[in-house]
Enzyme design. Structure first.
Site, PDB file in Angstrom:
ATOM      1  N   LYS A  22       0.743  -1.032   0.174  1.00 14.10           N
ATOM      2  CA  LYS A  22       0.131  -0.039  -0.047  1.00 14.10           C
ATOM      3  C   LYS A  22       0.831   1.188  -0.032  1.00 14.10           C
ATOM      4  O   LYS A  22       0.632   2.190  -0.772  1.00 14.10           O
ATOM      5  CB  LYS A  22      -0.851  -0.052   1.332  1.00 14.10           C
ATOM      6  CG  LYS A  22      -1.656   1.366   1.483  1.00 14.10           C
ATOM      7  CD  LYS A  22      -2.234   1.434   2.908  1.00 14.10           C
ATOM      8  CE  LYS A  22      -1.493   1.993   4.055  1.00 14.10           C
ATOM      9  NZ  LYS A  22      -1.392   3.312   4.047  1.00 14.10           N
ATOM     10  N   ASN A  23       1.790   1.332   0.849  1.00 14.09           N
ATOM     11  CA  ASN A  23       2.704   2.621   0.914  1.00 14.09           C
ATOM     12  C   ASN A  23       3.424   2.757  -0.132  1.00 14.09           C
ATOM     13  O   ASN A  23       3.824   4.040  -0.350  1.00 14.09           O
ATOM     14  CB  ASN A  23       3.588   2.529   2.262  1.00 14.09           C
ATOM     15  CG  ASN A  23       2.773   2.558   3.410  1.00 14.09           C
ATOM     16  OD1 ASN A  23       1.577   2.694   3.428  1.00 14.09           O
ATOM     17  ND2 ASN A  23       3.450   2.518   4.621  1.00 14.09           N
ATOM     18  N   CYS A 120      -4.264  14.056  12.772  1.00 10.93           N
ATOM     19  CA  CYS A 120      -4.591  12.624  12.758  1.00 10.93           C
ATOM     20  C   CYS A 120      -4.266  11.917  14.109  1.00 10.93           C
ATOM     21  O   CYS A 120      -3.870  12.476  15.045  1.00 10.93           O
ATOM     22  CB  CYS A 120      -3.591  11.881  11.645  1.00 10.93           C
ATOM     23  SG  CYS A 120      -2.110  11.479  12.178  1.00 10.93           S
ATOM     24  N   ARG A 125       1.967  15.045  13.109  1.00  8.75           N
ATOM     25  CA  ARG A 125       2.342  14.592  11.789  1.00  8.75           C
ATOM     26  C   ARG A 125       2.280  15.845  10.786  1.00  8.75           C
ATOM     27  O   ARG A 125       1.612  15.973  10.042  1.00  8.75           O
ATOM     28  CB  ARG A 125       1.454  13.499  11.158  1.00  8.75           C
ATOM     29  CG  ARG A 125       1.779  12.176  12.043  1.00  8.75           C
ATOM     30  CD  ARG A 125       0.954  10.973  11.199  1.00  8.75           C
ATOM     31  NE  ARG A 125       1.725  10.239  10.049  1.00  8.75           N
ATOM     32  CZ  ARG A 125       1.157   9.296   9.421  1.00  8.75           C
ATOM     33  NH1 ARG A 125       0.061   8.905   9.862  1.00  8.75           N
ATOM     34  NH2 ARG A 125       1.877   8.675   8.594  1.00  8.75           N
ATOM     35  N   ASP A 310       4.982   0.418  11.893  1.00  7.35           N
ATOM     36  CA  ASP A 310       3.929  -0.138  11.517  1.00  7.35           C
ATOM     37  C   ASP A 310       3.856  -1.547  11.990  1.00  7.35           C
ATOM     38  O   ASP A 310       2.753  -2.123  11.558  1.00  7.35           O
ATOM     39  CB  ASP A 310       3.780  -0.031   9.833  1.00  7.35           C
ATOM     40  CG  ASP A 310       3.600   1.264   9.416  1.00  7.35           C
ATOM     41  OD1 ASP A 310       3.296   2.230  10.366  1.00  7.35           O
ATOM     42  OD2 ASP A 310       3.574   1.724   8.377  1.00  7.35           O
ATOM     43  N   ARG A 402      -8.205   0.173   4.985  1.00  4.58           N
ATOM     44  CA  ARG A 402      -7.490   1.089   4.122  1.00  4.58           C
ATOM     45  C   ARG A 402      -6.215   0.468   3.893  1.00  4.58           C
ATOM     46  O   ARG A 402      -5.616   0.782   2.936  1.00  4.58           O
ATOM     47  CB  ARG A 402      -7.035   2.267   5.155  1.00  4.58           C
ATOM     48  CG  ARG A 402      -8.094   2.843   5.593  1.00  4.58           C
ATOM     49  CD  ARG A 402      -7.726   4.207   6.175  1.00  4.58           C
ATOM     50  NE  ARG A 402      -6.656   4.771   5.775  1.00  4.58           N
ATOM     51  CZ  ARG A 402      -5.734   5.059   6.269  1.00  4.58           C
ATOM     52  NH1 ARG A 402      -5.601   5.362   7.676  1.00  4.58           N
ATOM     53  NH2 ARG A 402      -4.538   5.635   5.668  1.00  4.58           N
TER      54      ARG A 402
HETATM   55  C1  UD1 Z   1       5.033   6.861   6.360  1.00  7.03           C
HETATM   56  C2  UD1 Z   1       4.176   5.330   6.260  1.00  7.03           C
HETATM   57  C3  UD1 Z   1       3.597   5.051   7.531  1.00  7.03           C
HETATM   58  C4  UD1 Z   1       4.771   4.994   8.410  1.00  7.03           C
HETATM   59  C5  UD1 Z   1       5.821   6.036   8.508  1.00  7.03           C
HETATM   60  C6  UD1 Z   1       7.018   5.661   9.359  1.00  7.03           C
HETATM   61  C7  UD1 Z   1       2.766   5.866   4.000  1.00  7.03           C
HETATM   62  C8  UD1 Z   1       1.731   6.232   3.414  1.00  7.03           C
HETATM   63  N1  UD1 Z   1       2.829   5.815   5.372  1.00  7.03           N
HETATM   64  O1  UD1 Z   1       4.289   7.742   6.902  1.00  7.03           O
HETATM   65  O2  UD1 Z   1       2.870   3.959   7.320  1.00  7.03           O
HETATM   66  O3  UD1 Z   1       4.410   4.564   9.777  1.00  7.03           O
HETATM   67  O4  UD1 Z   1       6.066   6.258   7.080  1.00  7.03           O
HETATM   68  O5  UD1 Z   1       7.842   4.469   8.801  1.00  7.03           O
HETATM   69  O6  UD1 Z   1       4.228   5.500   3.737  1.00  7.03           O
HETATM   70  N2  UD1 Z   1       7.296  14.779  10.275  1.00  7.03           N
HETATM   71  C9  UD1 Z   1       7.615  15.872  10.512  1.00  7.03           C
HETATM   72  N3  UD1 Z   1       7.392  16.724   9.343  1.00  7.03           N
HETATM   73  C10 UD1 Z   1       7.141  16.308   8.227  1.00  7.03           C
HETATM   74  C11 UD1 Z   1       7.134  15.050   8.021  1.00  7.03           C
HETATM   75  C12 UD1 Z   1       7.032  14.051   9.080  1.00  7.03           C
HETATM   76  O7  UD1 Z   1       7.562  16.346  11.689  1.00  7.03           O
HETATM   77  O8  UD1 Z   1       7.123  17.206   7.327  1.00  7.03           O
HETATM   78  C13 UD1 Z   1       7.513  13.483  11.659  1.00  7.03           C
HETATM   79  C14 UD1 Z   1       6.379  12.799  11.726  1.00  7.03           C
HETATM   80  O9  UD1 Z   1       5.448  13.451  12.586  1.00  7.03           O
HETATM   81  C15 UD1 Z   1       6.853  11.463  12.302  1.00  7.03           C
HETATM   82  C16 UD1 Z   1       8.129  11.276  11.723  1.00  7.03           C
HETATM   83  O10 UD1 Z   1       8.551  12.699  11.293  1.00  7.03           O
HETATM   84  O11 UD1 Z   1       7.148  11.724  13.764  1.00  7.03           O
HETATM   85  C17 UD1 Z   1       8.160  10.310  10.616  1.00  7.03           C
HETATM   86  O12 UD1 Z   1       7.133  10.330   9.707  1.00  7.03           O
HETATM   87  P1  UD1 Z   1       7.146   9.958   8.135  1.00  7.03           P
HETATM   88  O13 UD1 Z   1       8.360   9.082   8.036  1.00  7.03           O
HETATM   89  O14 UD1 Z   1       7.199  11.200   7.442  1.00  7.03           O
HETATM   90  O15 UD1 Z   1       6.161   9.194   8.006  1.00  7.03           O
HETATM   91  P2  UD1 Z   1       5.089   9.258   6.854  1.00  7.03           P
HETATM   92  O16 UD1 Z   1       5.852   9.423   5.485  1.00  7.03           O
HETATM   93  O17 UD1 Z   1       4.006  10.237   7.012  1.00  7.03           O
END
Ligand code: UD1
Length: 432
Positions: A22-23, A120, A125, A310, A402
Site C-alpha cells: 500500500k505505502n 490525525c 504529523r 507499523d 485502508r
Molecule cells: C510513512 C508511512 C507510515 C509509516 C511511516 C514511518 C506511508 C503512506 N505511510 O508515513 O505507514 O508509519 O512512514 O515509517 O508511506 N514529520 C514531521 N514533518 C514532516 C514529515 C514528518 O515532523 O514534514 C515527522 C512525523 O510526524 C513523524 C516522523 O516525522 O513523527 C516520521 O514520519 P514520516 O516518515 O514522514 O511518516 P509518513 O511518511 O507520514
C-alpha cells in the site's frame, strides 16, 4: 459501520500470498501525474486507500483504469493533461499521503493548491519537511485557510535538501518533485525504506535519472519530460510482518509467499528471539509455533532497516501472552499506543509511560468488544482476538480496509474463525 468478529483458539495452517505494498502503491500512483503517457502498475493492492487516491487523481485529470492482468490486479493511470491543480480538503483529509500530489502537480504545471492533511490519530504529523523540500527546489509556498498554494511558474530548479530527521513521506515527495526540476538535486538524510527504492525504479523506468534510493543520499538529475512505463509494486512488508505475527500468536504453520524475507528481517530476528520457528524461503517465510509459549522480548521502533513502527501494535499484541515482561519503545510517532487500552479490554497487562509500553504477559486473553483506532492498531486487535477465549468484535474496521486486502479471506484460508458483520457505511479518517 462494519465490524469483525473473531472466535479465538484456532491455529493457523496454510499459505498466505502477500499483496503489493500500500505505502508504495500510493506514491507510485502519484507519479502518474508526472507524464502525459500511461503508467501501468501491476501487483496492485485493492484497498480503500488506493481507491481514495484514485478518486483524487481522477479529479485532477487522470484516467484510472483498474483491471485484472496476467499477474493479478493492475491499475493503468493516464493523465494526458492536468485539468485541475486543486486537491480539496474532503479528499486529502481521508488519506494523508494524498498530500504527495502537490510536488508532481507543481513539477508538471508550475502550480497547485492542495489541502493540508490536518490532524490525525497517531500524533501531530506535520508536513513542514515536505514544504521545505519544495522550497529548496524553488517553489514559492503560501499557506491560507488550510491550503498550500505552491507556485513555480518557470519550473522547479534542482537544489540541495538536507532533512533534519528521517521522513519517508517527505523524501518521496522531494523525489517526485525533483525528477522534472532543472538541474541536479541531492537529498541528504533521506529515508531508506524499501518503498523509496521501489519509487526510484518506477521513476527511472519512466525516464527519470534517480540514484541512491535505499541509502541516506539520493541524487536526482532532472529531465525535461517523463514517459509511460510498466512497474510491479514491491510486496507489502507490513502485511507480511502482520501475518507473520498472527501465525506466531495463533500457533501452527503459515507460509507467506510472493514476497521477500529480508524486507522484515528486524521482525524475524525478534520472532526467533521469542522462540518462534522462522524459515526464510526464496519468496517469503515460514512461521511455525507448536504449542509452547513464546518468551517476552523488547523492541524499539526505528527507521528502516530497524523495527518498523507499523508493526509495533501487532508485536505488542503478540507480547500480551508471552512469558515475562516486554518493553516496547516507540520512537517514530508520539501517541502511537492507542491500541494498548483496547488490548487491556481483552485482559492484557500493559502500562504505558511516555514513549514506552511495558507488557507483562498473561496466560490467556478473554474475548471482548474493542475499537480500532488506526490502521495498524486495528489489526493488532484481530491478532489478539485469534487467541482470546470466546468472541472478540472489532468495530471501526474501516481503518483495516485502508491497508489490508481481503484480511478475513486470507486468515480464514488458514483456519482462523474471522467474519465480517456488515453495518452502515462510515467516513474514514486519515492516519497512516
Ligand atoms: C510513512 C508511512 C507510515 C509509516 C511511516 C514511518 C506511508 C503512506 N505511510 O508515513 O505507514 O508509519 O512512514 O515509517 O508511506 N514529520 C514531521 N514533518 C514532516 C514529515 C514528518 O515532523 O514534514 C515527522 C512525523 O510526524 C513523524 C516522523 O516525522 O513523527 C516520521 O514520519 P514520516 O516518515 O514522514 O511518516 P509518513 O511518511 O507520514
Amino acid at each position: 459501520m462494519d465490524r469483525i468478529a473473531i472466535t479465538g483458539g484456532a491455529q493457523l495452517n496454510g499459505i498466505i500470498p502477500v499483496s503489493g505494498a500500500k505505502n508504495s502503491a500510493i506514491k507510485l500512483m502519484a507519479a502518474s501525474l508526472l507524464t502525459d503517457q500511461p503508467l501501468r502498475l501491476t501487483n496492485m493492492p485493492r484497498l480503500a486507500d488506493t481507491k481514495f487516491l484514485g478518486k483524487l487523481l481522477t479529479r485532477l485529470g487522470t484516467h484510472v483504469d483498474e483491471r485484472e492482468g496476467p499477474d493479478g490486479s493492475e491499475t493503468i493511470l493516464h493523465a494526458p493533461e492536468i485539468t485541475s491543480g486543486f486537491a480539496p480538503y474532503d479528499l486529502v483529509r481521508q488519506m494523508r499521503a494524498s498530500f504527495n500530489v502537490l510536488g508532481p502537480l507543481v513539477a508538471r504545471t508550475g502550480q497547485a493548491k492542495v489541502s493540508l492533511p490536518g490532524g490525525c490519530t497517531i500524533g501531530a504529523r506535520p508536513v513542514d519537511l515536505h514544504l521545505q523540500a519544495l522550497e529548496a527546489l524553488g517553489a514559492k509556498i503560501d499557506l491560507h485557510e488550510g491550503y498550500v498554494y505552491a507556485q513555480a511558474p518557470r519550473g522547479l530548479k534542482g537544489g540541495e535538501i538536507e532533512f533534519p530527521f528521517v521522513s519517508v513521506g517527505a523524501t518521496e515527495h522531494a523525489m517526485l518533485a525533483a525528477v522534472l526540476a532543472d538541474g541536479v538535486t541531492v537529498i541528504k538524510n533521506a529515508a531508506c525504506e524499501p518503498e523509496l527504492l521501489d519509487l526510484q525504479i518506477c521513476l527511472n523506468a519512466m525516464g527519470a535519472r534517480v540514484e541512491g534510493a535505499g541509502t541516506p543520499t539520493i541524487t536526482i538529475t532532472g529531465v525535461a519530460k517523463l514517459h509511460g512505463a510498466t512497474h510491479s509494486v514491491i510486496p507489502d512488508r507490513i502485511e507480511m510482518g502482520t501475518y507473520a505475527v498472527a501465525a506466531a500468536m495463533a500457533g501452527g504453520e503459515v507460509q507467506l509467499t510472493r514476497s521477500r524475507p529480508e524486507l522484515i528481517d528486524s521482525l524475524l530476528v525478534k520472532l526467533e528471539e521469542a522462540g518462534c520457528g522462522v524459515v526464510r524461503t526464496e519468496d517469503g517465510v515460514i512461521i511455525r509455533r507448536n504449542g509452547h509459549r513464546l518468551e517476552a522480548v523488547d523492541v524499539e521502533t526505528q527507521p528502516y532497516p530497524g523495527f518498523a513502527t507499523d508493526l509495533q501494535a501487532q508485536f505488542m499484541a503478540l507480547m500480551t501472552t508471552a512469558k515475562g515482561e516486554s518493553r516496547i519503545r516507540e520512537t517514530i510517532f508520539e501517541n502511537r499506543f492507542m491500541h494498548a487500552p483496547e488490548l487491556m479490554r481483552l485482559g492484557a497487562d500493559i502500562s504505558v509511560s511516555g514513549g514506552e509500553a511495558r507488557v507483562r504477559g498473561v496466560e490467556r486473553l478473554e474475548g471482548a468488544e474493542v475499537m480500532a483506532t488506526d490502521l495498524r492498531a486495528s489489526v493488532s486487535l484481530v491478532i489478539a482476538g485469534l487467541v482470546a477465549r470466546g468472541e472478540t468484535t472489532v468495530s471501526r474496521i474501516y481503518h483495516l480496509d485502508r491497508g489490508f486486502e481481503r484480511l478475513e479471506e486470507k486468515l480464514g484460508a488458514c483456519g482462523a474463525q474471522v467474519r465480517r458483520i456488515k453495518g452502515e457505511p462510515e467516513d474514514a479518517i486519515d492516519n497512516d
